[in-house]
Design a protein around this motif. Structure first.
Motif, PDB file in Angstrom:
ATOM      1  N   GLN A 162       0.792  -1.231   0.000  1.00 55.38           N
ATOM      2  CA  GLN A 162       0.000   0.000   0.000  1.00 55.38           C
ATOM      3  C   GLN A 162       0.826   1.284   0.000  1.00 55.38           C
ATOM      4  N   TYR A 163       2.149   1.167  -0.097  1.00 53.90           N
ATOM      5  CA  TYR A 163       3.001   2.358  -0.126  1.00 53.90           C
ATOM      6  C   TYR A 163       3.568   2.585  -1.524  1.00 53.90           C
ATOM      7  N   ASP A 164       2.641   2.601  -2.490  1.00 55.61           N
ATOM      8  CA  ASP A 164       3.006   2.879  -3.879  1.00 55.61           C
ATOM      9  C   ASP A 164       2.099   3.963  -4.442  1.00 55.61           C
ATOM     10  N   PHE A 165       1.665   4.848  -3.564  1.00 55.07           N
ATOM     11  CA  PHE A 165       0.770   5.923  -3.984  1.00 55.07           C
ATOM     12  C   PHE A 165       1.569   7.021  -4.703  1.00 55.07           C
ATOM     13  N   PRO A 166       0.899   7.960  -5.346  1.00 54.27           N
ATOM     14  CA  PRO A 166       1.587   8.947  -6.189  1.00 54.27           C
ATOM     15  C   PRO A 166       2.745   9.691  -5.552  1.00 54.27           C
ATOM     16  N   ARG A 167       2.650  10.057  -4.272  1.00 53.10           N
ATOM     17  CA  ARG A 167       3.717  10.831  -3.645  1.00 53.10           C
ATOM     18  C   ARG A 167       4.987  10.001  -3.456  1.00 53.10           C
ATOM     19  N   VAL A 168       4.845   8.669  -3.379  1.00 51.82           N
ATOM     20  CA  VAL A 168       6.009   7.784  -3.363  1.00 51.82           C
ATOM     21  C   VAL A 168       6.568   7.660  -4.774  1.00 51.82           C
ATOM     22  N   GLN A 169       5.689   7.487  -5.734  1.00 48.98           N
ATOM     23  CA  GLN A 169       6.103   7.320  -7.131  1.00 48.98           C
ATOM     24  C   GLN A 169       6.845   8.537  -7.661  1.00 48.98           C
ATOM     25  N   ASN A 170       6.427   9.739  -7.268  1.00 49.14           N
ATOM     26  CA  ASN A 170       7.098  10.939  -7.796  1.00 49.14           C
ATOM     27  C   ASN A 170       8.269  11.405  -6.945  1.00 49.14           C
ATOM     28  N   GLY A 171       8.592  10.660  -5.887  1.00 52.35           N
ATOM     29  CA  GLY A 171       9.769  10.967  -5.088  1.00 52.35           C
ATOM     30  C   GLY A 171       9.556  11.941  -3.955  1.00 52.35           C
ATOM     31  N   GLU A 172       8.329  12.422  -3.753  1.00 50.49           N
ATOM     32  CA  GLU A 172       8.084  13.321  -2.633  1.00 50.49           C
ATOM     33  C   GLU A 172       8.250  12.595  -1.301  1.00 50.49           C
ATOM     34  N   VAL A 173       7.929  11.306  -1.309  1.00 49.34           N
ATOM     35  CA  VAL A 173       8.016  10.478  -0.112  1.00 49.34           C
ATOM     36  C   VAL A 173       9.081   9.411  -0.296  1.00 49.34           C
ATOM     37  N   VAL A 174       9.907   9.201   0.713  1.00 40.92           N
ATOM     38  CA  VAL A 174      10.974   8.198   0.718  1.00 40.92           C
ATOM     39  C   VAL A 174      10.609   7.114   1.722  1.00 40.92           C
ATOM     40  N   LYS A 175      10.849   5.865   1.337  1.00 41.21           N
ATOM     41  CA  LYS A 175      10.626   4.734   2.251  1.00 41.21           C
ATOM     42  C   LYS A 175      11.966   4.283   2.825  1.00 41.21           C
ATOM     43  N   SER A 176      12.131   4.396   4.127  1.00 45.20           N
ATOM     44  CA  SER A 176      13.389   4.022   4.788  1.00 45.20           C
ATOM     45  C   SER A 176      13.161   2.843   5.715  1.00 45.20           C
ATOM     46  N   GLU A 177      14.068   1.853   5.640  1.00 46.65           N
ATOM     47  CA  GLU A 177      14.031   0.699   6.539  1.00 46.65           C
ATOM     48  C   GLU A 177      15.277   0.744   7.410  1.00 46.65           C
ATOM     49  N   ILE A 178      15.089   0.767   8.726  1.00 45.94           N
ATOM     50  CA  ILE A 178      16.170   1.059   9.665  1.00 45.94           C
ATOM     51  C   ILE A 178      16.358  -0.109  10.615  1.00 45.94           C
ATOM     52  N   GLY A 179      17.482  -0.794  10.492  1.00 41.02           N
ATOM     53  CA  GLY A 179      17.764  -1.959  11.324  1.00 41.02           C
ATOM     54  C   GLY A 179      18.291  -1.583  12.692  1.00 41.02           C
ATOM     55  N   HIS A 180      18.471  -2.590  13.528  1.00 42.13           N
ATOM     56  CA  HIS A 180      18.930  -2.354  14.894  1.00 42.13           C
ATOM     57  C   HIS A 180      19.500  -3.640  15.467  1.00 42.13           C
ATOM     58  N   ASP A 181      20.191  -3.526  16.617  1.00 42.77           N
ATOM     59  CA  ASP A 181      20.768  -4.668  17.326  1.00 42.77           C
ATOM     60  C   ASP A 181      20.190  -4.822  18.726  1.00 42.77           C
ATOM     61  N   ARG A 182      19.041  -4.298  18.952  1.00 39.88           N
ATOM     62  CA  ARG A 182      18.389  -4.417  20.257  1.00 39.88           C
ATOM     63  C   ARG A 182      17.409  -5.583  20.232  1.00 39.88           C
ATOM     64  N   PRO A 183      16.973  -6.025  21.406  1.00 44.87           N
ATOM     65  CA  PRO A 183      15.892  -7.018  21.430  1.00 44.87           C
ATOM     66  C   PRO A 183      14.647  -6.457  20.756  1.00 44.87           C
ATOM     67  N   THR A 184      13.903  -7.308  20.133  1.00 44.75           N
ATOM     68  CA  THR A 184      12.726  -6.834  19.407  1.00 44.75           C
ATOM     69  C   THR A 184      11.608  -6.376  20.315  1.00 44.75           C
ATOM     70  N   GLY A 185      11.599  -6.850  21.556  1.00 43.24           N
ATOM     71  CA  GLY A 185      10.467  -6.567  22.415  1.00 43.24           C
ATOM     72  C   GLY A 185       9.399  -7.634  22.251  1.00 43.24           C
ATOM     73  N   LEU A 186       8.367  -7.531  23.065  1.00 45.21           N
ATOM     74  CA  LEU A 186       7.296  -8.525  23.074  1.00 45.21           C
ATOM     75  C   LEU A 186       5.996  -7.876  22.634  1.00 45.21           C
ATOM     76  N   TYR A 187       5.270  -8.547  21.757  1.00 45.62           N
ATOM     77  CA  TYR A 187       4.008  -8.055  21.246  1.00 45.62           C
ATOM     78  C   TYR A 187       3.010  -9.199  21.232  1.00 45.62           C
ATOM     79  N   GLY A 188       1.836  -8.978  21.756  1.00 52.49           N
ATOM     80  CA  GLY A 188       0.847 -10.032  21.772  1.00 52.49           C
ATOM     81  C   GLY A 188      -0.325  -9.689  22.666  1.00 52.49           C
ATOM     82  N   PHE A 189      -1.009 -10.730  23.124  1.00 50.28           N
ATOM     83  CA  PHE A 189      -2.171 -10.555  23.981  1.00 50.28           C
ATOM     84  C   PHE A 189      -1.857 -11.118  25.361  1.00 50.28           C
TER      85      PHE A 189
END
Length: 630
Positions: free
Chosen positions: A314-341
């Motif tokens: 869903q991140y292929d909308f016009p503002r991404v296509q024309n370069g106004e918006v940049v998609k950045s993926e940022i890694g890390h070396d920390r624990p991921t944390g816990l997510y759930g119920f």
């Protein structure tokens, strides 16, 4: 049928910002090297120099020298200017993030207030002077003394004084949110030792206290004269020593912060190259759909995406296509944390571990992951996943077993033998696991009567899953879970409430099961008592959501806090992980933050030198800047 009511220096990785930027995690060897270097000279750490220092580390010495220019992940030459507009799902009815009452934008704790020391997120746990120019500790860290910078000022021009510091600590420790109160009983005395110096003496042996005590927000005492601190809300706009001031707000809709042009600390090393954006604005939305559409339309200029499938599709909308918006993926070396119920064991329904195991068996993760993310995100399998601290597969061995064995009679199955999450066959019906779940429920005293699971008194097994309004992804997962539980004769209802109701119910443990997030660091310490300690079983506002009371867990935390070797620290963390996992308190879901995915305006920039914590506190917006030259 769906029921619904309403964690020596090894430089971080470098990356650019063109198109999709990928920064994958370092391998385990790299992580272990970082730990080895960061915890070097550990036996020397307990014998601190009895003289003022520019910083303090949990183990060894601070990585940065006294004459450091800036934090390594900040751009010391970043230009001032620009604006970042962020979105939040929910609402707010308070500007005081330091009390239990009301709901305040969580960012205010970090953007609108300062502490004596500030944390570097390029080291496991190291603090450098902020309001304080120095810290001095006792030979065994039995006390810590801070000297306030003579130039430190509040936004009204008045100096930050020892009186302000002492008042802040006492007020937060007695009237503040539960996150602050745990420290106050551990302070034996607090005294002014000079015109700009204050000393805290601790009531127990705990090496981390000398660091934690440097991290409390400092408030201006005079502003609160005649005001009920614990019951304040929108009536008091804070006078702050921080780089930003609250310049405008509308309850429930937005808060805008403006950079203080007269900020006292813009040239100190810890702040150099940080907080250079002129404006930080936070817009609030009723749900995640409205939040995303606002970003697509340009009302917001930065957004974090936690759904990998949505990021991909869903991140292929016009503002991404024309370069106004940049998609950045940022890694890390920390624990991921816990997510759930999380299951609230204060409720009799979830007091039996066999019932909790049955709830885990009924949760068809493989199928849910396929539906929600196309099977692209791995599951959280540890409270310290993605780090050297996570529990090892199989039976406990060596120091880990040695730490746990004194509690063998009270540990739940799997703590010593080894515990793994149930796995399904990935089909919607999950027959084998549901059969195992029913066997456990039967052993716990539940039987099926006319299609309904009942206890010995004939009372049906029914409970609510509490969701904060606007968390559509979590609600969708809960809906799938509800359908699976029906096959066991369990009636679960998904309850969605607004932010104010949610915070009130969480603070008072008024829930059966709720969505749960718990971040984790490379240096878990005193906060672990807030998460898992017995004091939080009944005290309102604690972070012990599951209501667990485990002497083994508390003993492992004490060992971590007083460890005098790296091996002991790691062993204690791994042992704690075993206690928590075998407690079966949380139904873990997929990683939310294996790496951060941030879509943002192309003018918003950050350094190629990433901290080991990646996109964490102190990253956005702190070390971002605005650049229109491209």
């Amino acid at each position: 049928m769906i029921r619904r009511k309403s964690i020596g220096t090894l430089r971080p990785r470098k990356q650019g910002q063109i198109g999709i930027v990928s920064n994958m995690n370092a391998n385990i060897f790299s992580k272990t090297r970082r730990w080895s270097v960061s915890i070097a000279a550990i036996l020397v750490a307990g014998i601190a120099n009895a003289e003022p220092q520019h910083g303090i580390a949990m183990y060894g010495e601070p990585e940065l020298p006294p004459d450091f220019v800036s934090l390594p992940y900040a751009n010391a030459d970043a230009p001032f200017g620009g604006k970042i507009v962020l979105g939040e799902v929910g609402s707010f009815d308070s500007l005081n993030p330091h009390i239990l009452k009301g709901t305040a934008p969580w960012q205010l704790r970090f953007l609108a207030y300062e502490s004596l020391m500030g944390r570097s997120y390029d080291e496991p746990f190291t603090l450098y002077g902020l309001l304080a120019e120095s810290i001095e500790v006792g030979p065994n860290r039995e006390w810590a003394e801070f000297t306030i910078r003579p130039e430190a000022r509040f936004s009204d021009g008045s100096p930050v004084t020892v009186e302000d510091v002492m008042w802040s600590y006492e007020t937060l420790g007695t009237k503040g949110h539960g996150r602050y109160r745990g420290l106050w009983p551990q302070i034996e005395s607090m005294e002014q030792t000079g015109e700009r110096s204050v000393r805290f003496t601790f009531s127990e042996d705990n090496r981390e206290l000398a660091m934690i005590v440097g991290m409390r927000p400092i408030l201006k005492k005079a502003q609160w004269d005649g005001i009920d601190f614990a019951n304040s809300g929108l009536d008091v706009v804070p006078i702050s020593s921080a780089p930003y001031l609250i310049s405008d707000y509308e309850p429930g809709r937005f808060v805008e912060l403006s950079r203080d042009p007269n900020y006292w600390g813009k040239d100190i090393p810890f702040r150099k190259g940080t907080n250079v954006l002129d404006t930080i604005r936070m817009e609030f939305f009723a749900d995640s759909t409205a939040h995303f559409e606002a970003f697509k339309g340009g009302l917001l200029n930065s957004i974090r995406e936690t759904n990998v499938e949505k990021w991909r599709t869903q991140y292929d909308f016009p503002r991404v296509q024309n370069g106004e918006v940049v998609k950045s993926e940022i890694g890390h070396d920390r624990p991921t944390g816990l997510y759930g119920f999380v299951m609230n064991t204060r409720r009799q329904t979830f007091a039996d571990w066999r019932v909790r195991e049955a709830m885990l068996l009924a949760f068809n993760f493989e199928y849910i992951n396929d539906v929600q993310t196309g099977g692209s995100q791995p599951r959280v399998t540890s409270y310290f996943s993605n780090s050297v601290l996570e529990k090892q597969d199989g039976p406990a061995e060596g120091r880990v077993r040695e730490l746990l064995e004194p509690f063998a009679d009270d540990l739940l199955p799997g703590a010593l033998e080894g515990y793994s999450l149930p796995e399904s066959d990935g089909t919607p019906r999950n027959r084998a696991n549901l059969s195992k779940a029913m066997d456990l429920l039967t052993a716990a005293g539940w039987t099926v009567d006319a299609g309904t699971l009942v206890d010995g008194a004939g009372q049906p097994f029914e409970f609510e899953i509490l969701i904060r309004q606007g968390q559509s992804d979590n609600a969708a997962i809960a809906d799938i879970y509800v359908t699976a539980l029906e096959r066991l004769g369990i009636a679960a209802t998904v309850i969605e409430v607004d932010s104010a109701q949610y915070e009130d119910r969480i603070a008072n443990y008024d829930y059966d099961m709720t969505y749960y997030e718990r971040g984790a660091s490379l240096s878990p310490g005193n906060e672990q008592k807030l998460y898992w300690g017995a004091d939080g079983v009944e005290t309102p506002g604690s972070r012990n959501y599951m209501g667990m009371n485990s002497p083994a867990a508390e003993a492992m935390i004490d060992t971590m806090l007083n460890a005098e070797s790296r091996d002991d620290f790691v062993a204690a963390a791994r042992a704690l992980d075993r206690v928590l996992a075998s407690g079966r308190y949380v139904i873990p879901i997929m990683y939310r933050y294996d790496k951060s995915r941030i879509a943002h305006a192309k003018e918003l920039k950050y350094s190629e030198d990433l901290p080991i914590y990646g996109d964490w506190l102190g990253f956005q917006p702190d070390v971002w800047w605005w650049d229109e030259t491209e």
